[in-house]
Design an enzyme around this catalytic site. Structure first.
Site, PDB file in Angstrom:
ATOM      1  N   GLU A  60       0.805  -1.221   0.000  1.00 33.57           N
ATOM      2  CA  GLU A  60       0.000   0.000   0.000  1.00 33.57           C
ATOM      3  C   GLU A  60       0.833   1.262   0.000  1.00 33.57           C
ATOM      4  O   GLU A  60       0.456   2.260  -0.628  1.00 33.57           O
ATOM      5  CB  GLU A  60      -0.971   0.006   1.183  1.00 33.57           C
ATOM      6  CG  GLU A  60      -2.194  -0.894   0.989  1.00 33.57           C
ATOM      7  CD  GLU A  60      -1.910  -2.378   1.179  1.00 33.57           C
ATOM      8  OE1 GLU A  60      -0.785  -2.721   1.612  1.00 33.57           O
ATOM      9  OE2 GLU A  60      -2.800  -3.196   0.892  1.00 33.57           O
ATOM     10  N   HIS A 129     -10.678  -5.452   9.737  1.00 33.47           N
ATOM     11  CA  HIS A 129     -11.181  -5.275   8.379  1.00 33.47           C
ATOM     12  C   HIS A 129     -12.550  -4.582   8.327  1.00 33.47           C
ATOM     13  O   HIS A 129     -13.196  -4.596   7.295  1.00 33.47           O
ATOM     14  CB  HIS A 129     -11.308  -6.636   7.681  1.00 33.47           C
ATOM     15  CG  HIS A 129     -10.032  -7.138   7.087  1.00 33.47           C
ATOM     16  ND1 HIS A 129      -8.863  -7.238   7.795  1.00 33.47           N
ATOM     17  CD2 HIS A 129      -9.733  -7.575   5.832  1.00 33.47           C
ATOM     18  CE1 HIS A 129      -7.918  -7.729   7.006  1.00 33.47           C
ATOM     19  NE2 HIS A 129      -8.413  -7.927   5.817  1.00 33.47           N
TER      20      HIS A 129
HETATM   21  C1  LIG Z   1      -2.169  -4.746   4.008  1.00 35.05           C
HETATM   22  C2  LIG Z   1      -3.189  -5.569   3.308  1.00 35.05           C
HETATM   23  N1  LIG Z   1      -3.440  -5.343   2.005  1.00 35.05           N
HETATM   24  C3  LIG Z   1      -4.342  -6.097   1.340  1.00 35.05           C
HETATM   25  C4  LIG Z   1      -5.027  -7.089   1.981  1.00 35.05           C
HETATM   26  C5  LIG Z   1      -6.042  -7.930   1.213  1.00 35.05           C
HETATM   27  N2  LIG Z   1      -5.522  -9.271   0.982  1.00 35.05           N
HETATM   28  C6  LIG Z   1      -5.822 -10.264   1.829  1.00 35.05           C
HETATM   29  S1  LIG Z   1      -5.058 -11.668   1.429  1.00 35.05           S
HETATM   30  C7  LIG Z   1      -4.295 -11.002   0.106  1.00 35.05           C
HETATM   31  C8  LIG Z   1      -3.380 -11.856  -0.727  1.00 35.05           C
HETATM   32  C9  LIG Z   1      -2.222 -12.396   0.051  1.00 35.05           C
HETATM   33  O1  LIG Z   1      -1.521 -13.336  -0.692  1.00 35.05           O
HETATM   34  P1  LIG Z   1      -0.374 -14.255  -0.093  1.00 35.05           P
HETATM   35  O2  LIG Z   1       0.453 -13.487   0.861  1.00 35.05           O
HETATM   36  O3  LIG Z   1       0.327 -14.896  -1.221  1.00 35.05           O
HETATM   37  O4  LIG Z   1      -1.127 -15.340   0.786  1.00 35.05           O
HETATM   38  P2  LIG Z   1      -2.171 -16.474   0.363  1.00 35.05           P
HETATM   39  O5  LIG Z   1      -3.521 -15.807   0.358  1.00 35.05           O
HETATM   40  O6  LIG Z   1      -1.781 -17.002  -0.949  1.00 35.05           O
HETATM   41  O7  LIG Z   1      -2.128 -17.494   1.446  1.00 35.05           O
HETATM   42  C10 LIG Z   1      -4.667  -9.664  -0.021  1.00 35.05           C
HETATM   43  C11 LIG Z   1      -4.235  -8.769  -1.093  1.00 35.05           C
HETATM   44  C12 LIG Z   1      -4.763  -7.272   3.352  1.00 35.05           C
HETATM   45  N3  LIG Z   1      -5.420  -8.201   4.074  1.00 35.05           N
HETATM   46  N4  LIG Z   1      -3.836  -6.524   3.988  1.00 35.05           N
END
Ligand SMILES: Cc1ncc(C[n+]2csc(CCOP(=O)(O)OP(=O)(O)O)c2C)c(N)n1
Lengths: 326, 337
Positions: A60, A129
């Site tokens: 972000e 959230h």
């Molecule tokens: C700071 C922040 N930005 C965006 C999100 C929304 N978000 C939740 S999970 C995710 C993807 C994360 O991917 P990864 O770290 O590869 O983990 P996976 O879901 O594959 O286990 C996003 C963008 C969040 N929770 N926190």
């Protein structure tokens, strides 16, 4: 006029502004291939291509920071934060850079930047959230903070935000995306930034609201009408600049006010508005101004508890009755 | 591992799988709300690591945490009750799917802000070093997508500068939501990021629980002996969408199918049979047992009450502290209006 959802109105504003001005582009998490996590940018990637609809890493501060830099070169980025809760990760860029650079360098830098973010609770997403932290962003001079309560305003305000040379935080509410309303088709339909708007006229009590609390306040006004009470509902639309004119004009007639916000009451929007009412119209006060807001807890996951903590239409209705009886 | 341990590990993986399948159904029925991120496909990672994690080793992860909760030893009943937001849930119904923890089990939670728990892990390890818990390693799990946020880089750097005993583990399931690693990360191997911090690192496969177990056990012992952080990238795959309601436009069905053929439960089952550790019949019985445990967990969760209204104001602080504003409805109620 076309009847459409808030989601469609926002999407339309973005689409039209991108068609109108090459300098406008979108960046954020999942805005492209996915089509936006709330489907606001569905179809954009295919139409405008990856140059103008930019999927970013989950980062972000880079999303906002690079949008600021791009804006400094004359582009008009619309940076999307998946939810406003993630704005905290980008807080330095929003507060220390976006809100200050124009002033601090004597007006040399222009930041024609929009940051879109989804605010609000009520979807069982848990404490981190589900926040409605809108008020804290309105604390800082230099940042405009806009949050529409109707589809038409969403379109007109977002278009103005994109055309504005100032940084604007544009706050949407996820639970409003499906609400419907008449929206002007005009591609130059603009609503002014920093102007409150009377959404319903009445002489008995003034209800001030914004975003999700606008439909709630209008419903409460319907309930009050059933009791023979005419409530005036004023939609702030913009938290900074804050336009008190219609509120003071209304209050001078009604002498009673309720302010409804989804966020916490302490140090909140209601605190600011009521304080200004006392400053600007003390002689007209017939009852203490009431603030309807969220209970002072981090929002719990459990649905019953969550709804208990969130301000409801009935709360606005009861508060209005109380200021009238008080 | 003796026969019992081998079969326990199998049961654990099957419970995770069945419990999450059930959770998906309950979500469709509206019994579970919010976000539900399923771990299906990645079970060998939580099971493998947890089978060699020592009681003194702290564990912390992101929001995809049901598998971790069960592998850490939280009762499936408490996991299911939390999913349903009930008072008997491991976070008393206040956390939900993304926020499960049990500090008694040294499991410091699922955390929903991407990457935010990474610096916390450095702090957990600092706590152990500071207090002379020389034998403890903190295990910090995160996804590939999380390695692009500042938190990750700040946390890794600090752990190296302060020589903290952290096993950083990237569960590389190849997508952060709909964004493939290549579209978001400057380097395609996440482990390379550790190089920038002078940190030892490796990439290993994550579909075979015995392999995960072996490699992680080796690395944990190395950290215990030599101190300092280490980064492991474990290659895995999530079979389901990012969370419920993911349209999955970003990958094709064939890719998912290919990975489903490497199902961690299937692989382990074959190993157990080929190694004559268990017969197919014995494992079928374990499958049934797991199903029964999940049925019971569902019944338990459904029977557990919603938290009482008054609990809304509990646990805001440790110390009893006045709540200034209880929300309009509750204030009216308490004042008898
Ligand atoms: C700071 C922040 N930005 C965006 C999100 C929304 N978000 C939740 S999970 C995710 C993807 C994360 O991917 P990864 O770290 O590869 O983990 P996976 O879901 O594959 O286990 C996003 C963008 C969040 N929770 N926190």
């Amino acid at each position: 006029m076309t009847r459409m959802t808030m989601r469609e109105a926002i999407s339309k504003a973005l689409w039209e502004e991108m068609e109108r001005d090459e300098r406008v582009f979108i960046q954020g998490e999942e805005v492209g291939l996915w089509g936006g996590t709330y489907a606001v940018t569905k179809g954009f990637y295919d139409h405008f291509g990856e140059k103008r609809v930019r999927d970013t890493p989950i980062a972000e501060s880079a999303i906002v920071g690079s949008a600021i830099g791009a804006a400094m070169t004359g582009l008009r980025p619309v940076a999307e934060l998946m939810t406003i809760n993630f704005a905290f990760v980008a807080m330095d860029h929003i507060i220390n850079e976006a809100a200050k650079l124009h002033y601090m360098f004597g007006g040399q830098f222009k930041l024609p930047l929009v940051i879109r973010a989804v605010s609000g609770g009520g979807r069982q997403l848990g404490a981190t959230h589900s926040q409605t932290p809108d008020a804290i962003f309105a604390h800082f001079p230099g940042l405009k903070v806009v949050s529409p309560g109707t589809p038409a305003d969403a379109k007109g305000l977002l278009k103005s935000a994109i055309r504005s040379d100032d940084p604007v935080l544009f706050i949407e509410n996820a639970t409003l995306y499906q609400t419907k309303g008449e929206v002007p088709d005009d591609e130059d339909y603009l609503e002014p930034l920093g102007k409150s708007k009377v959404q319903r006229e009445g002489d008995d009590v003034t209800i001030v609201a914004y975003s999700k609390m606008v439909p709630a306040a209008l419903k409460a006004a319907d309930m009050l009408a059933g009791d023979g009470i005419n409530a005036e509902v004023i939609d702030l639309r913009s938290l900074r600049p804050l336009d008190m004119d219609p509120i003071i004009a209304s209050f001078k007639r009604t002498n009673r006010a309720v302010i409804a916000e989804e966020g916490w009451r302490s140090y909140g929007v209601g605190s600011e508005v009521s304080s200004r009412i006392y400053e600007m119209a003390f002689d007209y006060v017939d009852a203490p101004v009431k603030r309807v807001a969220q209970a002072e807890v981090p929002l719990p996951y459990n649905a019953e508890l969550e709804q208990l903590a969130l301000p409801q239409t009935e709360d606005i209705y009861h508060a209005a009755k109380e200021v009238l009886n008080g | 591992m003796d026969k019992k341990e081998s079969i326990d590990l199998y049961r654990e993986m099957v419970i995770i799988r069945r419990l999450e399948e059930r959770a998906a159904e309950l979500y469709q029925q509206g019994k579970i709300g919010g976000f539900l991120h399923l771990y299906i496909g990645q079970e060998a990672v939580s099971a493998g690591i947890s089978s060699v994690r020592q009681p003194q080793d702290r564990l912390i992860t992101a929001y995809r945490d049901h598998g971790w909760a069960i592998s850490a030893g939280i009762d499936p009943n408490a996991v299911m009750a939390e999913l349903l937001g009930k008072v008997d849930g491991c976070s008393k119904g206040k956390g939900g799917s993304m926020h499960m923890a049990d500090t008694e089990l040294n499991f410091w939670g699922g955390h929903a802000i991407v990457g935010a728990h990474i610096p916390l892990a450095a702090g957990l390890a600092l706590g152990d070093v500071y207090q002379g818990n020389d034998d403890a390693v903190t295990i910090c799990m995160f996804g590939d997508g999380s390695t692009n946020i500042g938190f990750f880089h700040e946390g890794l750097n600090l752990s190296k500068v302060w020589n903290l005993p952290v096993l950083w583990v990237c569960e590389n399931n190849q997508y952060g939501m709909g964004t493939a690693v290549d579209r978001a990360s400057a380097v395609s191997e996440i482990r390379q990021k550790a190089e920038g911090y002078g940190m030892p690192n490796e990439r290993i496969e994550g579909m075979d629980v015995m392999e995960v177990r072996k490699e992680v056990s080796r690395v944990l012992e190395k950290i215990r002996k030599e101190g300092g952080p280490y980064l492991l990238e474990i290659m895995t795959y999530r079979y389901r969408g990012h969370s419920m309601g993911d349209p999955e436009r970003y990958r094709d069905k064939d890719e998912v199918k290919k990975w489903e053929e490497e199902d961690p439960i299937g692989i382990y089952r074959k190993e157990l049979i080929a190694g004559k550790i268990a017969t197919a019949k014995e494992l079928d019985a374990v499958d049934e047992e797991a199903m029964k445990i999940v049925d019971d967990a569902e019944a338990f969760a459904k029977a557990s009450p919603n938290p009482d209204k008054s609990t809304l104001f509990e646990d805001i602080y440790v110390e009893p502290t006045p709540v200034e504003y209880r929300g309009y409805a509750l204030e009216r109620e308490s004042e008898g209006r």
